[in-house]
Design an enzyme around this catalytic site. Structure first.
Site, PDB file in Angstrom:
ATOM      1  N   LYS A 168       2.088  11.228   7.207  1.00  0.00           N
ATOM      2  CA  LYS A 168       1.183  11.009   8.340  1.00  0.00           C
ATOM      3  C   LYS A 168       1.610  11.741   9.626  1.00  0.00           C
ATOM      4  CE  LYS A 168      -1.401   7.243   6.471  1.00  0.00           C
ATOM      5  NZ  LYS A 168      -1.150   6.039   5.733  1.00  0.00           N
ATOM      6  N   PHE A 207       0.857  -1.193   0.000  1.00  0.00           N
ATOM      7  CA  PHE A 207       0.000   0.000   0.000  1.00  0.00           C
ATOM      8  C   PHE A 207       0.886   1.233   0.000  1.00  0.00           C
ATOM      9  CE2 PHE A 207      -2.312   3.609   1.586  1.00  0.00           C
ATOM     10  CZ  PHE A 207      -3.462   3.550   0.828  1.00  0.00           C
ATOM     11  N   ASP A 264       9.024   2.936   2.217  1.00  0.00           N
ATOM     12  CA  ASP A 264       7.837   3.738   2.505  1.00  0.00           C
ATOM     13  C   ASP A 264       7.514   3.584   3.989  1.00  0.00           C
ATOM     14  OD1 ASP A 264       5.360   4.861   2.864  1.00  0.00           O
ATOM     15  OD2 ASP A 264       4.451   3.967   1.075  1.00  0.00           O
TER      16      ASP A 264
HETATM   17  C1  LIG Z   1      -1.206   6.141   4.213  1.00  0.00           C
HETATM   18  C2  LIG Z   1      -0.056   5.624   3.433  1.00  0.00           C
HETATM   19  C3  LIG Z   1       0.332   6.215   2.217  1.00  0.00           C
HETATM   20  C4  LIG Z   1      -0.463   7.305   1.564  1.00  0.00           C
HETATM   21  O1  LIG Z   1      -0.530   8.458   2.315  1.00  0.00           O
HETATM   22  P1  LIG Z   1      -1.646   9.559   1.952  1.00  0.00           P
HETATM   23  O2  LIG Z   1      -1.305  10.714   2.853  1.00  0.00           O
HETATM   24  O3  LIG Z   1      -2.969   8.950   2.265  1.00  0.00           O
HETATM   25  O4  LIG Z   1      -1.491   9.879   0.509  1.00  0.00           O
HETATM   26  C5  LIG Z   1       1.459   5.730   1.598  1.00  0.00           C
HETATM   27  N1  LIG Z   1       2.151   4.717   2.106  1.00  0.00           N
HETATM   28  C6  LIG Z   1       1.821   4.118   3.265  1.00  0.00           C
HETATM   29  C7  LIG Z   1       2.653   3.005   3.791  1.00  0.00           C
HETATM   30  C8  LIG Z   1       0.693   4.529   3.962  1.00  0.00           C
HETATM   31  O5  LIG Z   1       0.334   3.914   5.088  1.00  0.00           O
END
Ligand SMILES: *Cc1c(COP(=O)(O)O)cnc(C)c1O
Length: 421
Positions: A255, A141, A226
């Site tokens: 986040k 994700f 990520d």
């Molecule tokens: C939430 C998330 C994203 C995307 O972040 P947004 O601010 O919603 O665009 C990307 N990678 C990971 C691992 C996430 O948990």
């Protein structure tokens, strides 16, 4: 209650249905506690997917935010400001990397990493024009842009949204051998989450990140991590990759970087990687604006000053232990790291979503991932007493479930745990 049903109906009438929220209407929150429009209080065990890792309305964040908003909020990057440098200097120091590029949302920072990796592949490795390939993991994700959902393995993320850009290859998560076999002369980077969040808080086997690091060193590939969700203390280290003592070439953050009040994200990388960006090559009107920079800087300072990383390690271990001790027959697995725990539910016994609804009634905010995993990821500011408060409710909700292995329902929790032991 009628009030909240009306509010929900009104919201639904004008809102695209791309989410399926739990039936609660929140109106205020402070720290780990949120209140709905009927005055009922909830313990937030979800913290907006880690965006609210510092808790709601942290006084230091609110103070920094309002001060900065009144002084200078948005300038665009057409000008320098006196806050961007201090923010990114702190970020670079914490990550042990060299240079950062600020964006707003997580998906934008992932897109930034994809661009950086491709250009690096052409310039540094001499990959033929438009042939660069990035290896990603099954069940990844990374956000919701068309490029990113294009390499998702989740059909519901992709269906009807093509055509998607090429240049990505999916490889099973946690399998470094498979990643090794997938590398070709066109490969420029490996992009993974150190722990897969949305997939259900899936931890790779120990040594996986180290093996990826070795692979990338050997084949001259970039290791892009990520850590939008796993970073900034969530797993009991500043960054999840520090559990394996490796350094990525590019680190994607978001986040919690926004202190729970504002979208702030960044790609942080080695100088070698980040040098591919020159003026005009990438940008964002809001990225790195003074308000975002000030909030980001304060968020990092709060995590440091309040010892939230250590707190996540200690209280996370406690939460994991308490959830494992529950011994419910509907629980298939309890796993996690730091204050980030997934409870996998036997789908034939109960849906994780219905458990979330039951927890909501007891005053605990949680959220399922993929229908089978209950996610608990409270603000890192939560106390042990508050975890105990949540556990009482969680245990109660699980105890109310019928035992899937008994032909007649109504097995007491004590019997159930005995049966499993
Ligand atoms: C939430 C998330 C994203 C995307 O972040 P947004 O601010 O919603 O665009 C990307 N990678 C990971 C691992 C996430 O948990």
């Amino acid at each position: 209650m009628n009030d909240s049903l009306n509010i929900i109906a009104h919201e639904q009438a004008v809102t695209a249905a791309n989410y399926d929220p739990l039936p609660v209407v929140l109106t205020e929150a402070r720290g780990v506690w949120a209140t709905d429009v009927d005055g009922k209080r909830y313990l937030d065990m979800m913290s907006a997917y880690s965006a609210v890792s510092l808790g709601h309305g942290h006084p230091r964040i609110l103070k920094a935010m309002s001060e900065q908003a009144a002084r200078l909020a948005v300038t665009s990057r057409a000008y320098h400001t006196d806050v961007l440098g201090p923010f990114l200097a702190k970020l670079v120091a914490l990550t042990g990397l060299d240079v950062a590029l600020p964006m707003n949302t997580g998906a934008e920072a992932v897109e930034t990493a994809i661009k950086a990796a491709r250009r690096w592949g052409y310039r540094r490795k001499g990959i033929a024009v438009d042939q660069a390939e990035i290896l990603v993991a099954e069940n990844n994700f990374h956000g919701r842009t068309t490029a990113i959902v294009g390499f998702s393995s989740d059909a519901s993320y992709r269906e009807g949204f093509g055509p998607f850009p090429g240049g990505f290859k999916r490889v099973p998560f946690g399998d470094a051998e498979a990643m090794t076999r997938a590398v070709t002369d066109r490969t420029c980077a490996v992009l993974v989450e150190p722990i897969q969040g949305e997939a259900g808080i899936v931890l790779p086997p120990e040594g996986y990140l180290k093996d990826l690091r070795t692979l990338c060193d050997k084949r001259n590939l970039l290791l892009l991590l990520d850590e939008v969700q796993s970073g900034l203390g969530r797993t009991g280290r500043w960054f999840a990759h520090q559990h394996e003592e490796i350094r990525p070439d590019g680190l994607i953050l978001g986040k919690a970087l926004g202190g729970g009040v504002y979208p702030v994200s960044a790609l942080v990388g080695t100088r070698d990687l980040m040098e591919v960006f020159g003026p005009g090559s990438h940008g964002s009107t809001f990225g790195g604006n003074p308000l975002a920079a000030r909030i980001g800087l304060e968020a990092l300072a709060v995590i440091e000053d309040e010892g939230l990383v250590q707190r996540s390690a200690e209280l996370g271990a406690y939460l994991l232990e308490r959830l494992r001790a529950m011994r419910s027959n509907v629980v298939v697995d309890v796993r996690g790291r730091g204050l980030w725990v997934g409870v996998e539910i036997d789908p034939s016994a109960a849906s994780a979503r219905s458990l979330c609804d039951n927890l909501l009634r007891e005053g605990v905010l949680s959220k399922d991932t993929h229908g089978t995993v209950l996610r608990f990821a409270p603000p890192l500011t939560i106390t042990r007493d508050e975890i105990d408060w949540a556990m009482e409710r969680i245990e109660k909700v699980f105890a109310q479930l019928p035992d899937p292995h008994a032909s007649h329902a109504q097995v007491s929790p004590a019997q159930a745990s005995h049966a499993q032991a």
